[in-house]
Design an enzyme around this catalytic site. Sequence first.
Site, PDB file in Angstrom:
ATOM      1  N   GLU A   1      -5.369  -2.447  -0.262  1.00  0.00           N
ATOM      2  CA  GLU A   1      -4.415  -1.744  -0.466  1.00  0.00           C
ATOM      3  C   GLU A   1      -5.013   0.152  -0.549  1.00  0.00           C
ATOM      4  OE1 GLU A   1      -2.460  -2.963   0.249  1.00  0.00           O
ATOM      5  OE2 GLU A   1      -2.189  -5.086  -0.515  1.00  0.00           O
TER       6      GLU A   1
ATOM      7  N   GLU B   1       0.787  -1.552  -0.148  1.00  0.00           N
ATOM      8  CA  GLU B   1       0.131  -0.185  -0.006  1.00  0.00           C
ATOM      9  C   GLU B   1       0.928   1.281   0.084  1.00  0.00           C
ATOM     10  OE1 GLU B   1       0.490  -1.844   2.861  1.00  0.00           O
ATOM     11  OE2 GLU B   1       0.443  -1.239   4.987  1.00  0.00           O
TER      12      GLU B   1
HETATM   13  N1  B3K Z   1       1.534  -4.375   3.693  1.00  0.00           N
HETATM   14  C1  B3K Z   1       1.406  -5.490   2.916  1.00  0.00           C
HETATM   15  C2  B3K Z   1       2.153  -6.237   3.406  1.00  0.00           C
HETATM   16  C3  B3K Z   1       3.241  -6.466   3.235  1.00  0.00           C
HETATM   17  C4  B3K Z   1       4.198  -7.247   3.670  1.00  0.00           C
HETATM   18  C5  B3K Z   1       5.848  -7.477   4.051  1.00  0.00           C
HETATM   19  N2  B3K Z   1       6.682  -8.522   4.805  1.00  0.00           N
HETATM   20  C6  B3K Z   1       0.112  -5.534   2.685  1.00  0.00           C
HETATM   21  C7  B3K Z   1      -0.859  -5.960   2.695  1.00  0.00           C
HETATM   22  O1  B3K Z   1      -1.454  -6.266   3.784  1.00  0.00           O
HETATM   23  O2  B3K Z   1      -1.103  -4.935   2.608  1.00  0.00           O
HETATM   24 ZN    ZN Z   2      -2.633  -4.860   4.525  1.00  0.00          ZN
END
Ligand code: B3K
Ligand code: ZN
Length: 877
Positions: A301, A267
Amino acid sequence: MSEPQPIYLSDYRPPAYRVTHAELTFDLDPAATRVKARLHVERHPQREAGASLELEGEQLTLRSIAIDGQPLGEEEYKIGGTGLTVHRVPETFLLDTEVEIAPDDNTALSGLYRSSGMYCTQCEAEGFRRITFYPDRPDVMATFSTTVIGDAASLPVLLSNGNPVERGELPGGRHFVTWDDPHPKPSYLFALVAGDLKKIEDRFTTMSGRDVTLQLWVEEENLDKTEHAMASLKRAMTWDEETYGREYDLDLFMIVAVNDFNMGAMENKGLNIFNSAAVLTHPHTATDAAFQRVESIVAHEYFHNWSGNRVTCRDWFQLSLKEGFTVFRDQCFSADINSAPVKRIEDVSFFRTAQFAEDAGPTAHPVRPDHYIEIGNFYTLTIYEKGAQIVRMLSNLVGEAAFRRGSDLYFSRFDGQAVTIEDFVDCMAEASGEDLGQFLLWYSQAGTPEIDAHGEYDYANAEYRLILRQRTPATPGQSEKQALHIPVRLGLVGTKSGRDLPLTLDGEALGTDAVIHLREDEQEFLFTDVSEAPVPSLLRDFSAPVKLHFPYGREDLAFLQAHDSDGFNRWDAGQRLALLALDDLIAAHRNGVEKVMDSRVVDAFRGLLEAQIDDKAVLAQMLTLPSEAYIAEQQPLVDVDAIHAARTFVRQSLALALRDDFLRIIEENRSDAPYAPEPEQIAARSLKNVALSYLMAIEDEAGLEIAQQQFAADRNMTDVRHALTLMVHSSRSDIADPALKTFGERWAHDRLVMDQWFSLQVTRPQADVLDRVKFLMEHPAFSLKNPNRVRALIGTFANQNPVNFHRDDGAGYRLLADTVIELNRLNPEIAARLITPLTRWARFDEARQELMRAELERIRAEELSPNVYEVVEKALA
Ligand code: B3K
Ligand code: ZN
């Protein structure tokens, strides 16, 4: 190597220094990218003066360093441990550094790397430290200005967060673009993309009338696969305005598709980066499930822009603050635009299979862990899915209106800040007046609570007494558990009328569907004025993430399946009924006794097929037996062969008994209409394909014919893939092999279709499949460096082919361990994830336990990344 040490939540302190603004310049080169960083640094007001400046940094070669324009002498700083320390710094200063990094050597896909010739970044959770020296923690929020310099011919597109403010030519065929992101953000939301990309563009006018440009950037050959993601994005933007009053806050929103990516998507502010599998769709290359997945990930996202980016996490222990909330948001979004009951059924079946298993295994952890070695290992079903269940409970507890007031309060009070889970729950408490003190335990206590329920109907007094007892089993590091605040939604279904009876509790009329609050270890609920004997329908809509045990008889379950007003529980009653029958058959298989089909299950299925159920998608779910993995989850000791045999027997018995009904369903649901990923079409396809699966379970001639026709007709990937899978899983290699070959040749150029080609072969139940896995690992299109391929081939085999992964000679385990050992060097995050099935050794017989543990020991003997180290240590503890 010294053993990696855990980090504790209780050690949290604000950073000694924070960055208010970062100016970055990237001069891109595959082997030696130069990164210049000018950081505007100041002492944190809550921290003492005179502390050294500590910046994280990994795999960086420092070329220069200066403070307020003065280069530092070698004695003034130190590089080592986790990064860079500068011993003496002013209260406020400018730090200039220049480092060199090598994107092409970056196989971990964290930081800056190249994928199919394009540069891209992945910084969450701790990837930014592989780009430059920085206080790489989410409570440091800065504005960013980023200049990207690259070769104009091979990298015509240069992107970063925010809005483009300047661009120009440079000597030597190079060019640059400068981007400005006015919203303060943590480093994990930084992004950069450079490549030869093409875009589709659209516009969106926000609720306050601002005009936003939407861009989706892909490789040229994928331009025809972008429409659905763009439409999904616009739907998500509208939904967030209507449901949460949240509008987008930059002039530009970009999505980029990347082929090599460790997870689904990321995101990053204004520049979401997506695994191409989570964004690209085309009727001929993506299934209905893939279309729906894209829709929900695009939304997820996008929703992070508020739940995560504008208001972010103080530290990584709070990860579920953004993930649990955002998953809840994307689940509600998908429920609103598709079949809501089916969405709930799908989410809960996945949850009860996979999260329950995680909660019962050696890596169990609370939704807010109190320590970790490697945060990359905590992007788990517990943080995401259980976190979302907790937010759903909160929303149900305080009610929709208060939940919305609470979220408004949260977003306005903490906008631009990095906060904690308490901050979120406090807003909900404040907005609703509810006491959520006991409820907070859901965040700190690991393990799946179990409710033992029983009830009695007192005919003479027209009373129904319901007794609920809760317990949470011990989990690693948490032997004592406290009683949780568990909302139990329920109804009492009258056995005579088949209707929900009015509920009166403690003299209060609650309607026919109510939530009771279980807060004690044991609690009694006495319903009065119950005019007929009821069957209780408990935990409606899966109102809490718990295991519910109630001594339902098979007649009770058949009754609920036919009469429950709650769609979710109607489905669940059918699943419970099937599980009881499966239990008997598993026992029969183990004891070498002849298997006999429970006629009540056949009758229940016949009832479903004959009843006029309007929602075909729900019907398809109700006709689907619990998966082998879910059945395994219910067994005290998992016997994969008995489970497979029992389930196959039920499928075949149902197919034999109801063949004509299944044929009729296929006939009724065939369609020549042009493909659209719309609920009615998806429902009809899924119902037809479930029916076809039954016919193929007995390799019925008509079924084989239909499968072949469906494959050849080539209408859409959902139908083609389903037909091909059924053929490949059958014993008829004479029809499967040519089809598989045709398919493989036709789609050799398309990575995402080839992933499916790999997956559907390795889920074959036949005993020769392990050789096929090995053979496919040598296929020119397979690469351990591409996470999608690893997941498609190795992950699918290990997680979705229990009979063959758990072969009693241990060859499946060996193959997985070999892969983990190799990946540990290349991509620790993916390696650590892949180990999961081996960590579940305690659920199997002794011989298999020993084989699994031996493979874990073999992994442990390697020089391990912190990621793999942490998982293996827990698994062997
Ligand atoms: N925030 C990211 C995930 C990142 C993972 C890093 N190891 C995707 C999500 O949850 O939207
Ligand atoms: Zn997320």
